[in-house]
Write a protein that holds these residues in place. Structure first.
Motif, short mmCIF file in Angstrom:
data_model
loop_
_atom_site.label_atom_id
_atom_site.label_comp_id
_atom_site.label_asym_id
_atom_site.label_seq_id
_atom_site.Cartn_x
_atom_site.Cartn_y
_atom_site.Cartn_z
N UNK A 1 0.85 -1.19 0.00
CA UNK A 1 0.00 0.00 0.00
C UNK A 1 0.88 1.24 0.00
N UNK A 2 0.59 2.16 -0.88
CA UNK A 2 1.39 3.37 -1.00
C UNK A 2 1.15 4.28 0.20
N UNK A 3 2.14 4.40 1.06
CA UNK A 3 2.07 5.23 2.25
C UNK A 3 3.37 6.05 2.33
N UNK A 4 3.50 7.07 1.48
CA UNK A 4 4.78 7.80 1.40
C UNK A 4 5.28 8.32 2.73
N UNK A 5 4.36 8.77 3.59
CA UNK A 5 4.79 9.40 4.85
C UNK A 5 5.32 8.37 5.84
N UNK A 6 5.08 7.11 5.58
CA UNK A 6 5.60 6.05 6.46
C UNK A 6 6.78 5.31 5.84
N UNK A 7 7.18 5.70 4.63
CA UNK A 7 8.23 4.96 3.92
C UNK A 7 9.57 5.02 4.63
N UNK A 8 9.82 6.06 5.42
CA UNK A 8 11.10 6.20 6.12
C UNK A 8 11.35 5.04 7.07
N UNK A 9 10.30 4.43 7.57
CA UNK A 9 10.47 3.33 8.52
C UNK A 9 11.05 2.09 7.85
N UNK A 10 10.95 2.00 6.52
CA UNK A 10 11.50 0.85 5.82
C UNK A 10 12.96 1.04 5.43
N UNK A 11 13.50 2.21 5.68
CA UNK A 11 14.91 2.47 5.37
C UNK A 11 15.76 1.84 6.46
N UNK B 1 9.13 12.86 13.36
CA UNK B 1 8.70 11.46 13.54
C UNK B 1 9.41 10.83 14.73
N UNK B 2 8.70 9.98 15.40
CA UNK B 2 9.25 9.32 16.59
C UNK B 2 9.54 7.88 16.24
N UNK B 3 10.76 7.47 16.47
CA UNK B 3 11.09 6.08 16.21
C UNK B 3 10.44 5.20 17.27
N UNK B 4 10.30 3.93 16.95
CA UNK B 4 9.69 3.00 17.88
C UNK B 4 10.51 2.95 19.17
N UNK C 1 16.89 14.95 11.98
CA UNK C 1 17.38 14.08 10.91
C UNK C 1 16.29 13.11 10.47
N UNK C 2 15.51 12.62 11.41
CA UNK C 2 14.42 11.71 11.05
C UNK C 2 13.34 12.44 10.26
N UNK C 3 13.11 13.70 10.56
CA UNK C 3 12.14 14.49 9.79
C UNK C 3 12.61 14.64 8.35
N UNK C 4 13.90 14.86 8.17
CA UNK C 4 14.46 14.97 6.82
C UNK C 4 14.35 13.64 6.09
N UNK C 5 14.68 12.55 6.78
CA UNK C 5 14.57 11.23 6.15
C UNK C 5 13.12 10.96 5.74
N UNK C 6 12.17 11.31 6.60
CA UNK C 6 10.76 11.09 6.27
C UNK C 6 10.38 11.84 5.00
N UNK C 7 10.80 13.09 4.89
CA UNK C 7 10.47 13.90 3.72
C UNK C 7 11.11 13.33 2.46
N UNK C 8 12.37 12.92 2.56
CA UNK C 8 13.07 12.40 1.39
C UNK C 8 12.54 11.03 0.98
N UNK C 9 12.25 10.19 1.95
CA UNK C 9 11.70 8.87 1.62
C UNK C 9 10.33 9.01 0.97
N UNK C 10 9.52 9.97 1.43
CA UNK C 10 8.22 10.21 0.81
C UNK C 10 8.39 10.70 -0.62
N UNK C 11 9.37 11.59 -0.82
CA UNK C 11 9.66 12.09 -2.18
C UNK C 11 10.04 10.94 -3.09
N UNK C 12 10.90 10.03 -2.61
CA UNK C 12 11.31 8.88 -3.42
C UNK C 12 10.12 7.98 -3.73
N UNK C 13 9.27 7.77 -2.73
CA UNK C 13 8.10 6.91 -2.92
C UNK C 13 7.18 7.48 -4.00
#
Length: 324
Positions: free
Chosen positions: A142-152, A241-244, A162-174
């Protein structure tokens, strides 16, 4: 063997009906990318599947080995990869392109038979079946760009903004991967995403010095990347974003984790597998604390997870003895 042109057919339903037949095993290499396409076509994933790349990892042929390299290693056949990035929308397809397309799947059956025999000899076929079944879970696709950073992988090494930046970039890539129908790694690989998130460049010059970032990406997508980074940096901390959360591990438990990691490293070395692919510290901590862990499932459980769990059980109940 047949090459099927999806652009020339009015409907792919007859082919899809065959692929979705549960009585037929589908052999794929790096299956997740292909299965994602099928998910978006029919809202479900064909099963059962056998992923020769995953089997190659477990059998000690390297992490994320390519199809051509695996064919070379196991079968001694060298494939021509000249047309890997050809424009496959062009028609008519040249004869050499068709030959390339056929070769790209020709050896999957032989790889499957050899790997299946090797896994059976080790008693790991059932373990891999669990991992292959996990490829059919719909949430993977399922396409969930805003959650894609968790799969990195290794995203937990990042802190705060840094996690906010990763979230934005991973969403852009998705988003780009979906729009342009390209594998994510063709857009930007995980290592480059992490480096961008760590260093958070502000200028084109800083962007050009990011390790692993292709020059063509800087030229074509540099402005978009810098804009995403700037926007993420401006987010207030409460929106990061808050990591687990990780459960607390006592000093005594940390020592036990170190001991378990040494066993994992030894087992990984014995099987010629990168230890980080088998388990990381967090995976071990979760196992120690009685939480769900990758070490409890599939090939990881078969290779070392069940043994670790048995040791933990014995340590927690040293007086227990088997019935005689």
């Amino acid at each position: 063997m047949a090459c099927i042109d999806p652009l020339a057919l009015p409907s792919l339903d007859p082919l899809l009906d065959l692929l979705y037949d549960p009585a037929i095993t589908k052999v794929l290499h790096a299956a997740q990318q292909d299965l994602e396409i099928f998910y978006h076509l029919r809202g479900a994933v064909p099963t059962p599947v056998f992923d020769t790349q995953l089997a190659a990892l477990v059998l000690g042929h390297g992490s994320q080995i390519g199809y051509a390299a695996l064919v070379q290693q196991l079968l001694g056949v060298e494939l021509d990869k000249t047309h890997t990035r050809a424009n496959w929308r062009h028609r008519p397809l040249a004869p050499e392109w068709l030959a390339y397309a056929a070769a790209d799947v020709r050896y999957l059956r032989e790889l499957y038979l050899r790997q299946q025999a090797a896994l059976a000899a080790r008693g790991w076929l059932d373990a891999l079946a669990e991992d292959f079944a996990a490829l059919a879970v719909p949430d993977r696709y399922r396409l969930q760009p805003w959650e894609a950073w968790r799969r990195v992988r290794e995203h937990n090494r990042l802190r705060g903004v840094q996690r906010a930046v990763l979230r934005a970039l991973a969403a852009w890539r998705e988003e780009r991967a979906s729009t342009h129908d390209r594998p994510r790694r063709w857009i930007l690989d995980d290592a480059a995403l992490l480096e961008l998130a760590r260093r958070m460049p502000k200028t084109p010059d800083e962007l050009s010095r990011i390790r692993g970032l292709p020059a063509t990406t800087v030229q074509r997508q540099g402005e978009a990347l810098l804009a995403r980074i700037a926007t993420a940096r401006a987010e207030p901390p409460e929106q990061w974003p808050v990591r687990t959360a990780r459960s607390h591990v006592s000093p005594e438990q940390a020592a036990k984790v170190d001991e378990m990691l040494r066993l994992i490293a030894a087992r990984a070395d014995h099987n010629r597998i990168p230890s980080q692919c088998l388990a990381d510290r967090w995976d071990v901590e979760k196992l120690l604390l009685g939480e769900d862990s990758p070490l409890l499932h599939g090939w990881r459980a078969a290779m070392v997870g069940r043994e670790l769990l048995a040791r933990l059980t014995a340590d927690s109940n040293p007086q227990a003895a088997p019935d005689r």
